[in-house]
Enzyme design. Structure first.
Site, PDB file in Angstrom:
ATOM      1  N   GLY A  59     -20.567 107.115  -3.576  1.00  0.00           N
ATOM      2  CA  GLY A  59     -20.972 106.637  -2.308  1.00  0.00           C
ATOM      3  C   GLY A  59     -20.278 107.666  -1.330  1.00  0.00           C
ATOM      4  O   GLY A  59     -19.537 108.362  -1.291  1.00  0.00           O
ATOM      5  N   ASP A 119     -20.859  96.655   6.660  1.00  0.00           N
ATOM      6  CA  ASP A 119     -21.660  97.705   6.165  1.00  0.00           C
ATOM      7  C   ASP A 119     -22.668  97.054   5.318  1.00  0.00           C
ATOM      8  O   ASP A 119     -22.907  97.142   4.152  1.00  0.00           O
ATOM      9  CB  ASP A 119     -21.007  98.754   5.526  1.00  0.00           C
ATOM     10  CG  ASP A 119     -22.064  99.996   4.963  1.00  0.00           C
ATOM     11  OD1 ASP A 119     -22.911 100.214   5.540  1.00  0.00           O
ATOM     12  OD2 ASP A 119     -21.570 100.769   4.322  1.00  0.00           O
ATOM     13  N   VAL A 162     -30.045 114.948  16.538  1.00  0.00           N
ATOM     14  CA  VAL A 162     -29.249 114.871  17.584  1.00  0.00           C
ATOM     15  C   VAL A 162     -29.378 115.722  18.991  1.00  0.00           C
ATOM     16  O   VAL A 162     -29.602 116.820  18.787  1.00  0.00           O
ATOM     17  CB  VAL A 162     -27.532 115.214  17.118  1.00  0.00           C
ATOM     18  CG1 VAL A 162     -27.231 113.922  16.502  1.00  0.00           C
ATOM     19  CG2 VAL A 162     -27.738 116.311  16.499  1.00  0.00           C
ATOM     20  N   GLY A 166     -23.091 120.778  26.877  1.00  0.00           N
ATOM     21  CA  GLY A 166     -22.662 121.021  25.387  1.00  0.00           C
ATOM     22  C   GLY A 166     -22.202 122.265  25.016  1.00  0.00           C
ATOM     23  O   GLY A 166     -21.107 122.354  24.488  1.00  0.00           O
ATOM     24  N   HIS A 193     -42.278 112.521  19.254  1.00  0.00           N
ATOM     25  CA  HIS A 193     -41.542 113.664  19.633  1.00  0.00           C
ATOM     26  C   HIS A 193     -40.505 113.949  18.641  1.00  0.00           C
ATOM     27  O   HIS A 193     -40.365 115.206  17.999  1.00  0.00           O
ATOM     28  CB  HIS A 193     -40.750 113.408  20.772  1.00  0.00           C
ATOM     29  CG  HIS A 193     -39.726 114.304  21.297  1.00  0.00           C
ATOM     30  ND1 HIS A 193     -39.978 115.608  22.051  1.00  0.00           N
ATOM     31  CD2 HIS A 193     -38.393 114.547  21.057  1.00  0.00           C
ATOM     32  CE1 HIS A 193     -38.953 116.256  22.279  1.00  0.00           C
ATOM     33  NE2 HIS A 193     -37.752 115.526  21.481  1.00  0.00           N
TER      34      HIS A 193
END
Length: 527
Positions: A336, A445, A129, A173, A107
């Protein structure tokens, strides 16, 4: 080649028909519960009622006969089992009746490929999302890899759950987006970024508390969007540097949100990455996306027999070969997601100045808070690491007003650049991470971009670390490292085996941490 695609992983049953030149038809029917969220059996019943209708309508709109179809594609997973079974049964019936080949499609792969087709993106990092999915995906080493994802609930589900408590029907939403436009006060919500991953359950809990206290729903909606979307865009930017891509693509139902689109576009401008948006008509689940992915798979030589088409509700995109993608690799120098690095001199010593730059996509109030907290935290974590004998930069200067750290230079190469040629280095990494964790310090991280290999293993950018870390924090370190290695190397399991052997040998609680790592993976309901 004419491909019919059937999508039916959750609330929508859809049939799309396309060939190499055009999308000929795309017909959908969405199940909308009267109360609450999606009821899987009711969604499946809706699909049973509508699947023949959407197929017939799509064929009619396409102006073709059923016999003109060359390939049947369907969504094999991930998704809700009852919905997937209806879709797969319909696809098999059609393929057998027409005597045509069938192919099962992942999907999320469909979302990526329809977005690329419609937007012109070539090799993007995708922010996917939707209700059940929150993933940052990029193509590396022949497959799409999940570089970051939610550790608990999908962002769409978080928004819909808040909407239900606020008396807003499914899907919530669009209404939350409208309410947020009238919000003015930024309420403090948890900003939960862990390496490349995110967590939204804390935002939901805090938002519901504000609702109980009588805060205006407009302000809560505004704060949810600004906080959660900033988290997503931060991780998306970090993924650009990790993967070496210079394109961004958005897809999924939440990608319809105009504020999120605005924030992603702003981030793209800041880092000089091209931003592509999937046509809003194809952001939601649709059959055309399944047809497009099926077309690419089939033309790349991928074939399936009927007995190979069982559904897989937990089907991950990183299980799928995608040989048709031509990869790009861009080198980002001295940059970064958090900062810019400038070479400097500190009283005759070679140094680097780490400048935490303002992020235009974040509200100034939120941005000031995040940058200040992280710089202060990095200073604290580095100091504790040095006390524990771990190789980290020396902090020469800390300027909280300019938001800069001046650090000693560490000579060496990033782990990401040496890992293939020097796999034995993972034992050393395992040893030093064990020392870190034994001292209750987490990095926060721990990716291949934040480890420097020289005569020692050295760690940089620990701004999201903790100095009194819980076992869960330590597990997130290992989980993040493992995911970053797997995304860059086809030998990830072998490399992590070396790491874990050394980690276990040097940290008494290693097995407890590694068990939690596996638990984190099992908690990934949204795949």
């Amino acid at each position: 080649m004419i491909v019919l695609g059937l999508e039916g992983t959750a609330h929508t049953i859809s049939c799309g028909i396309l060939d190499e030149n055009s999308i000929m038809a795309n017909v959908s029917s969405m199940y909308k519960p009267k109360t609450g969220g999606i009821h899987p059996t009711q969604a499946a019943a809706h699909h049973v009622d509508k699947v023949s209708e959407v197929i017939a309508k799509a064929i009619e709109i396409a102006g073709i006969k059923p016999s003109d179809i060359d390939l049947v594609a369907f969504s094999m997973g991930p998704g809700l089992g009852p919905s997937l079974r209806v879709t797969s049964t319909a696809a098999r019936t059609l393929a057998v009746t027409l005597k045509r080949p069938i192919i099962g499609v992942n999907h999320p792969l469909g979302h990526i490929e329809i977005g690329k087709r419609l937007s012109g993106a070539q090799d993007p990092v995708m922010l996917y999302v939707s209700g059940g999915n929150t993933q940052v995906i990029a193509h590396l080493n022949g497959r799409y890899r999940v570089l970051g994802e939610t550790l608990d609930i999908g962002i769409g589900n978080m928004i819909d759950k808040f909407a239900r408590y606020a008396g807003i029907p499914f899907p919530g939403g669009p209404e939350i987006e409208k309410l947020a436009k009238d919000g003015r006060k930024l309420l403090t919500l948890p900003y939960s970024v862990k390496g490349m991953d995110t967590s939204f359950s804390g935002i939901l809990t805090s938002a519901l508390e504000y609702l109980k206290k009588g805060e205006p729903v407009e302000d809560i909606s505004f704060s949810i969007q600004e906080t959660a979307f900033s988290m997503l865009v931060e991780v998306l930017e970090r993924a650009l540097y990790v993967s070496g891509k210079d394109e961004v693509l958005m897809a999924g139902g939440v990608a319809l949100n105009n504020r999120l689109r605005e924030m992603v576009s702003e981030m793209g401008r800041e880092v000089d990455a091209t931003t592509y948006m999937t046509d809003k008509n194809y952001c939601m689940d649709n059959g055309a996306m399944i047809a497009q992915a099926g077309l690419l798979m089939y033309k790349s030589g991928i074939r399936m027999n009927i007995e190979d088409t069982s559904i897989n509700p937990r089907y991950r995109i990183d299980e799928v070969d995608a040989p048709w993608v031509i990869e790009k690799n861009v080198k980002y120098r001295d940059a970064g997601a958090e900062s810019r690095i400038v070479n400097t001199d500190f009283y005759g010593r070679s140094a680097v100045k780490k400048i935490r730059i303002a992020k235009g996509y974040r509200l100034k109030e939120l941005d000031e808070r995040i940058r200040g907290e992280r710089m202060k935290n990095e200073f604290t974590v580095i100091r504790r690491m040095r006390d524990a004998g771990i190789c980290v930069p020396i902090v020469y200067d800390y300027d909280p007003f300019e938001k800069t750290l001046t650090l000693s230079q560490i000579q060496g190469e990033l782990l990401r650049d040496v890992i293939r040629a020097r796999p034995n280095v993972m034992g050393n990494v395992g040893h030093d991470v064990a020392v870190m964790h034994k001292n209750k310090i987490s990095h926060g991280d721990l990716t291949v971009n934040n480890i420097i290999v020289s005569d020692r293993i050295c760690f940089i950018d620990a701004s999201m670390g903790k100095v009194n870390a819980e076992l869960e924090d330590l597990a997130v370190d290992v989980y993040t490292l493992e995911d970053s290695i797997n995304s860059l190397s086809e030998n990830g399991k072998t490399l992590m085996k070396e790491f874990k052997m050394s980690y276990r040998a040097n940290f008494p609680q290693a097995n407890d941490v590694l068990n939690i790592v596996e638990d984190i993976r099992r908690r990934h309901r949204y795949v």
